[in-house]
Design an enzyme around this catalytic site. Structure first.
Site, short mmCIF file in Angstrom:
data_model
loop_
_atom_site.label_atom_id
_atom_site.label_comp_id
_atom_site.label_asym_id
_atom_site.label_seq_id
_atom_site.Cartn_x
_atom_site.Cartn_y
_atom_site.Cartn_z
N ARG A 45 4.55 1.16 -1.03
CA ARG A 45 5.84 0.99 -1.70
C ARG A 45 5.72 0.18 -2.96
O ARG A 45 4.86 -0.66 -3.04
CB ARG A 45 6.90 0.42 -0.89
CG ARG A 45 6.99 -0.88 -0.47
CD ARG A 45 7.98 -1.47 0.25
NE ARG A 45 8.05 -0.77 1.73
CZ ARG A 45 9.16 0.09 2.18
NH1 ARG A 45 9.95 0.52 1.47
NH2 ARG A 45 8.74 0.51 3.38
N CYS A 65 0.72 -1.19 0.14
CA CYS A 65 0.15 0.07 0.05
C CYS A 65 0.88 1.32 0.06
O CYS A 65 0.29 2.34 -0.42
CB CYS A 65 -1.05 -0.19 1.44
SG CYS A 65 -0.12 0.06 2.88
#
Length: 404
Positions: A57, A55
């Site tokens: 990276r 979410c």
């Protein structure tokens, strides 16, 4: 060594989530991630490839002898419309590998010490192997990354002292030792209270009344409790069954539990031993309520302060975690050197056998024909013995030199 290993990444530290999402979409849109990654390897732009997205990276970890410049980046995804690819942080060699160590061990996570990232790493690794994107080099590195992360979690206290607001709230509740048959009144049925309800079920709580703007949502959340029921928020002012614990978390801009409502909800009970957990932002329990009645109050600001204190503790453990990771980096380097040696020496047995074959069938063929069978047998056994020894001696010497 390992200068052919590269990493491109964009994280919460360097970019907005929207930019990260644009790159993820460029790779994963239309469920074509496997197709795009496979095409990238088949194009020979990269030799091996590991892909991870979470979410907050995205990571491309790969091997290539090409220069990783702007043109290389733009060619990673055909027809990509985002400019964020050009903003990805670039690392090479041991720095790239060490960053992967930090990611899997949660040192680089938004919430330090959370183990979820290791599971995400392992899932991504298994998927890339299944898609035939991982070769010998990345296998050695990724296997070591998993071992290093496990040692960080096992040998440091980086995962201790919860920093989750819900977990901390439930720890406070447990310390107050409520009765198992306590009457629990839950105001709000959003994601936070869904997590709270899971804790309450685990603790064996049975009596839960959920209050929500939508009665159906309240009833759905309460249905998993033996004595659970849901009512609409508009009915709260008529609620007469009393409570022992209130858990409040709504999106209301105004406080819901006013002194007047609190007095009504007491249903004639004394307030002294009542517990109120307020997880709303802004607060769902009016300040005038907390100052007027002597009950046990657990508020979001108190929990945030505790979360920051615990996070500071975890940050101190990062120093110990780096010690673990540096040790694993050394082991990984030695493992890779040894693997390079094994590759280089892989043809040695065949070459020695070829020398033996040439000696027997060409160079000394006439001389061997003049020997009696017993002498020939002895000579062949001697040559076979020397063949095996000649294979082992240089490999042992080379291995010792590499490890030294």
């Amino acid at each position: 060594m390992l200068q052919h290993v590269h990493l491109l990444t964009l994280t919460h530290r360097h970019a907005k989530l929207k930019e990260i999402g644009e790159i993820v979409a460029a790779f994963e849109s239309e469920d074509k991630l496997q197709e795009r990654l496979t095409a990238l390897r088949q194009s020979q732009k990269v030799d091996e490839l590991f892909y991870l997205s979470t979410c907050n990276r995205i990571i491309l970890f790969f091997t290539t002898d090409r220069e990783v410049n702007d043109a290389f980046r733009k060619g990673l995804v055909e027809n990509a419309t985002t400019d964020a690819i050009g903003e990805m942080q670039y690392l090479q060699g041991l720095k790239a590998i060490y960053h992967l160590f930090e990611v899997a061990s949660s040192i680089d996570s938004l919430v330090v010490g959370e183990r979820q990232i290791l599971g995400q790493f392992r899932d991504a690794y298994a998927r890339c192997r299944e898609w035939d994107l991982i070769g010998d080099d990345l296998r050695i590195i990724c296997d070591r990354v998993v071992l290093a992360a496990k040692d960080v979690y096992n040998n440091t206290r980086i995962g201790e002292k919860s920093v989750s607001i819900v977990s901390l709230a439930m720890q406070q509740l447990r310390r107050l030792k409520p009765k198992t048959d306590a009457r629990i009144l839950m105001i709000g049925a959003g994601q936070t209270n869904v997590l709270v309800s899971k804790f309450l079920r685990k603790e064996g709580c049975e009596r839960l009344t959920v209050v929500n703007r939508t009665a159906a949502r309240a009833q759905s959340l309460a249905a998993s409790f033996p004595q659970g029921k849901g009512i609409a928020l508009s009915e709260l002012e008529n609620y007469e069954e009393g409570f022992d614990i209130i858990v409040a978390c709504t999106g209301s801009a105004e406080a819901i539990v006013t002194p007047e409502l609190f007095h009504w909800l007491l249903a004639g009970d004394a307030p002294d031993n009542k517990i109120v957990i307020d997880l709303g932002v802004p607060a769902d329990v009016a300040e005038s309520t907390t100052s007027h009645y002597p009950f046990h109050y657990v508020g979001i600001e108190q929990l945030r302060a505790l979360a920051e204190e615990n996070m500071s503790f975890r940050r101190e453990e990062i120093k110990r975690a780096h010690g673990e990771l540096h040790q694993h980096l050394k082991v990984m380097e030695n493992s890779y050197r040894q693997r390079l040696l094994e590759r280089a020496m892989a043809g040695l047995p065949a070459e020695i056998k070829a020398v033996k074959h040439a000696a027997v069938n060409n160079v000394f063929a006439k001389e061997l024909d003049k020997l009696d069978p017993e002498a020939q047998d002895l000579l062949m056994r001697m040559m076979t013995y020397m063949e095996k020894r000649c294979i082992g001696i240089p490999m042992k010497a080379a291995r010792e030199a590499v490890l030294g």
